[in-house]
Scaffold this motif. Structure first.
Motif, PDB file in Angstrom:
ATOM      1  N   GLY A 180       0.860  -1.266   0.060  1.00  0.00           N
ATOM      2  CA  GLY A 180      -0.137   0.325   0.037  1.00  0.00           C
ATOM      3  C   GLY A 180       0.741   1.222  -0.215  1.00  0.00           C
ATOM      4  N   HIS A 181       2.075   1.177   0.285  1.00  0.00           N
ATOM      5  CA  HIS A 181       2.950   2.518   0.429  1.00  0.00           C
ATOM      6  C   HIS A 181       2.839   3.130  -1.363  1.00  0.00           C
ATOM      7  CE1 HIS A 181       4.057   0.246   3.923  1.00  0.00           C
ATOM      8  NE2 HIS A 181       4.227   1.169   4.436  1.00  0.00           N
ATOM      9  N   THR A 182       3.402   2.375  -2.048  1.00  0.00           N
ATOM     10  CA  THR A 182       3.508   2.769  -3.453  1.00  0.00           C
ATOM     11  C   THR A 182       2.293   3.448  -3.781  1.00  0.00           C
ATOM     12  OG1 THR A 182       5.135   1.377  -3.481  1.00  0.00           O
ATOM     13  CG2 THR A 182       4.536   2.650  -5.523  1.00  0.00           C
ATOM     14  N   TYR A 183       0.980   2.624  -3.401  1.00  0.00           N
ATOM     15  CA  TYR A 183      -0.268   2.927  -3.937  1.00  0.00           C
ATOM     16  C   TYR A 183      -0.658   4.493  -3.416  1.00  0.00           C
ATOM     17  CZ  TYR A 183      -5.399   2.894  -4.067  1.00  0.00           C
ATOM     18  OH  TYR A 183      -6.894   3.235  -4.381  1.00  0.00           O
ATOM     19  N   LYS A 184      -0.293   4.805  -2.227  1.00  0.00           N
ATOM     20  CA  LYS A 184      -0.494   5.998  -1.548  1.00  0.00           C
ATOM     21  C   LYS A 184       0.285   7.181  -2.307  1.00  0.00           C
ATOM     22  CE  LYS A 184      -2.154   4.690   2.985  1.00  0.00           C
ATOM     23  NZ  LYS A 184      -1.624   4.111   4.270  1.00  0.00           N
ATOM     24  N   MET A 185       1.517   6.839  -2.535  1.00  0.00           N
ATOM     25  CA  MET A 185       2.451   7.837  -3.382  1.00  0.00           C
ATOM     26  C   MET A 185       1.728   7.991  -4.518  1.00  0.00           C
ATOM     27  SD  MET A 185       4.855   8.605  -1.519  1.00  0.00           S
ATOM     28  CE  MET A 185       6.407   9.059  -2.280  1.00  0.00           C
ATOM     29  N   ALA A 186       1.091   6.836  -5.324  1.00  0.00           N
ATOM     30  CA  ALA A 186       0.631   7.085  -6.754  1.00  0.00           C
ATOM     31  C   ALA A 186      -0.676   8.023  -6.627  1.00  0.00           C
ATOM     32  CB  ALA A 186       0.139   5.507  -7.100  1.00  0.00           C
ATOM     33  N   GLN A 187      -1.389   7.838  -5.594  1.00  0.00           N
ATOM     34  CA  GLN A 187      -2.495   8.570  -5.267  1.00  0.00           C
ATOM     35  C   GLN A 187      -2.139  10.074  -5.470  1.00  0.00           C
ATOM     36  OE1 GLN A 187      -4.314   6.279  -2.112  1.00  0.00           O
ATOM     37  NE2 GLN A 187      -6.177   6.204  -3.294  1.00  0.00           N
ATOM     38  N   THR A 222      10.963   2.188  -0.130  1.00  0.00           N
ATOM     39  CA  THR A 222      11.640   1.319   0.290  1.00  0.00           C
ATOM     40  C   THR A 222      11.363   1.154   1.570  1.00  0.00           C
ATOM     41  OG1 THR A 222      13.522   2.762   0.997  1.00  0.00           O
ATOM     42  CG2 THR A 222      13.614   2.125  -1.342  1.00  0.00           C
ATOM     43  N   ALA A 223      12.070  -0.156   2.157  1.00  0.00           N
ATOM     44  CA  ALA A 223      11.885  -0.266   3.723  1.00  0.00           C
ATOM     45  C   ALA A 223      12.800   0.711   4.528  1.00  0.00           C
ATOM     46  CB  ALA A 223      12.259  -1.819   4.105  1.00  0.00           C
ATOM     47  N   THR A 224      14.193   0.824   4.175  1.00  0.00           N
ATOM     48  CA  THR A 224      15.099   1.535   4.755  1.00  0.00           C
ATOM     49  C   THR A 224      15.450   2.783   4.198  1.00  0.00           C
ATOM     50  OG1 THR A 224      16.814   0.079   4.139  1.00  0.00           O
ATOM     51  CG2 THR A 224      15.672  -0.563   6.063  1.00  0.00           C
ATOM     52  N   ILE A 225      16.204   3.615   4.667  1.00  0.00           N
ATOM     53  CA  ILE A 225      16.837   4.791   4.081  1.00  0.00           C
ATOM     54  C   ILE A 225      18.050   4.506   2.870  1.00  0.00           C
ATOM     55  CG2 ILE A 225      18.601   5.193   5.718  1.00  0.00           C
ATOM     56  CD1 ILE A 225      16.520   7.866   4.151  1.00  0.00           C
ATOM     57  N   HIS A 226      18.633   3.216   3.184  1.00  0.00           N
ATOM     58  CA  HIS A 226      19.864   3.100   2.191  1.00  0.00           C
ATOM     59  C   HIS A 226      19.246   1.923   1.557  1.00  0.00           C
ATOM     60  CE1 HIS A 226      22.158   6.278   3.803  1.00  0.00           C
ATOM     61  NE2 HIS A 226      22.180   5.929   4.978  1.00  0.00           N
ATOM     62  N   GLY A 227      18.025   1.555   1.406  1.00  0.00           N
ATOM     63  CA  GLY A 227      17.786   0.231   0.781  1.00  0.00           C
ATOM     64  C   GLY A 227      17.349   0.177  -0.652  1.00  0.00           C
ATOM     65  N   TYR A 282      16.055  12.491  -8.063  1.00  0.00           N
ATOM     66  CA  TYR A 282      15.701  11.343  -8.982  1.00  0.00           C
ATOM     67  C   TYR A 282      14.244  11.076  -9.219  1.00  0.00           C
ATOM     68  CZ  TYR A 282      20.588  10.957  -8.353  1.00  0.00           C
ATOM     69  OH  TYR A 282      22.047  11.237  -8.089  1.00  0.00           O
ATOM     70  N   GLY A 283      13.370  11.456  -7.999  1.00  0.00           N
ATOM     71  CA  GLY A 283      12.214  11.239  -7.834  1.00  0.00           C
ATOM     72  C   GLY A 283      11.574  11.073  -6.554  1.00  0.00           C
ATOM     73  N   PRO A 284      10.203  11.002  -6.289  1.00  0.00           N
ATOM     74  CA  PRO A 284       9.809  10.941  -4.981  1.00  0.00           C
ATOM     75  C   PRO A 284       9.747   9.439  -4.425  1.00  0.00           C
ATOM     76  CG  PRO A 284       8.286  11.709  -6.513  1.00  0.00           C
ATOM     77  CD  PRO A 284       9.436  11.310  -7.199  1.00  0.00           C
ATOM     78  N   ALA A 285       9.882   9.351  -3.116  1.00  0.00           N
ATOM     79  CA  ALA A 285       9.916   7.884  -2.720  1.00  0.00           C
ATOM     80  C   ALA A 285       9.713   7.973  -0.904  1.00  0.00           C
ATOM     81  CB  ALA A 285      11.679   7.563  -2.487  1.00  0.00           C
ATOM     82  N   THR A 286       9.124   6.971  -0.577  1.00  0.00           N
ATOM     83  CA  THR A 286       8.645   7.005   0.883  1.00  0.00           C
ATOM     84  C   THR A 286       9.542   5.816   1.454  1.00  0.00           C
ATOM     85  OG1 THR A 286       6.801   6.970   2.351  1.00  0.00           O
ATOM     86  CG2 THR A 286       6.801   5.383   0.478  1.00  0.00           C
ATOM     87  N   LEU A 287       9.604   5.725   2.661  1.00  0.00           N
ATOM     88  CA  LEU A 287      10.196   4.652   3.593  1.00  0.00           C
ATOM     89  C   LEU A 287       8.916   3.813   4.529  1.00  0.00           C
ATOM     90  CD1 LEU A 287      12.859   7.031   5.231  1.00  0.00           C
ATOM     91  CD2 LEU A 287      13.068   5.392   3.733  1.00  0.00           C
TER      92      LEU A 287
END
Ligand SMILES: Cc1cc2nc3c(=O)[nH]c(=O)nc-3n(C[C@H](O)[C@H](O)[C@H](O)COP(=O)(O)O)c2cc1C
Length: 225
Positions: A14-21, A122-127, A169-174
């Protein structure tokens, strides 16, 4: 004619889904834009591996009404935002499998000169925040797409040393090591900004298609080139 923006993504939890919205919301904020959100098909082996996990079941239920992406969605789009969580620093096999069905579009040059942006979770900041986006961009360059990122000037929220997602490079969440962290407001802001930037660039590129090359410089006029 409106400019068409497609947000195509995969999201297990669901994380990428929320970012997609949020990306779609940003695209809709631009005048005269039509937006579609589509998920790429699940892979049976992955579904089997995750189908006993409550977080997967809940996230899939939340996405059950999102239509699956088709090649005609890609044809329809003037700009495409691609979202995939990381898998060992790279895009998911679900997203790669969908990209690998685009041979007919590649062959006909149908995605050439369309705007593209990529977002991830990603799960972690450097993942794999940056590698996932950059590796996803390689096939998009083969397809002839024109890449759009989220630069610092328009995204001061990523000018930080804190552990948040997002880069030029683009948006991301953790998602966090146990997947319970949810996209934060600065991460969603970067996602909205990618959507609006892809929408604006796609609108300009669409206009560019009407520019004809009236004059090809000749060697006798300009000397050897
Ligand atoms: C097979 C597998 C590989 C993963 N590899 C990484 C990784 O290399 N780095 C990382 O930070 N997270 C990794 N993760 C965690 C996912 O990126 C995380 O579950 C995802 O960002 C959540 O997004 P979603 O809710 O949209 O599915 C991996 C997860 C799976 C299932």
């Amino acid at each position: 004619m409106p400019t068409n923006v497609l947000v195509v993504y995969y999201s297990a939890y669901g994380h990428t889904y929320k970012m997609a919205q949020a990306v779609a919301e940003g695209a809709k904020s631009v005048a005269d834009i039509d937006v579609r959100i589509r998920k790429v098909p699940e892979i049976p082996a992955a579904q089997q591996a995750m189908s006993s996990q409550p977080a997967y079941i809940e996230a899939q239920e939340a996405q059950k009404d999102v239509p699956e992406a088709t090649l005609d969605d890609l044809r329809w789009a003037d700009g495409i935002c691609w979202g995939s969580p990381t898998r060992y620093g790279n895009v998911t096999s679900q997203m790669k499998q969908f990209i690998d069905t685009t041979g007919p579009l590649w062959n006909a040059g149908e995605l050439e000169d369309k705007a593209a942006g990529v977002f991830t979770s990603t799960a972690t900041i450097h993942g794999g925040q940056e590698t996932t986006i950059i590796t996803a961009m390689i096939p998009l360059l083969h397809l002839g797409m024109i890449l759009v990122g989220t630069p610092y000037g328009q995204n001061p929220q990523i000018l930080v040393t804190d552990g948040i997602g997002g880069s030029p490079y683009g948006p991301a969440t953790l998602a966090g090591p146990d997947g319970t962290r949810q996209p934060s407001e600065p991460e969603l802001t970067t996602a909205r900004n990618l959507g609006s930037r892809v929408a604006r660039v796609a609108t300009v590129l669409k206009g560019m298609q009407h520019i004809e090359e009236h004059h090809v410089p000749k060697e006798e006029e300009y000397g050897p080139m």
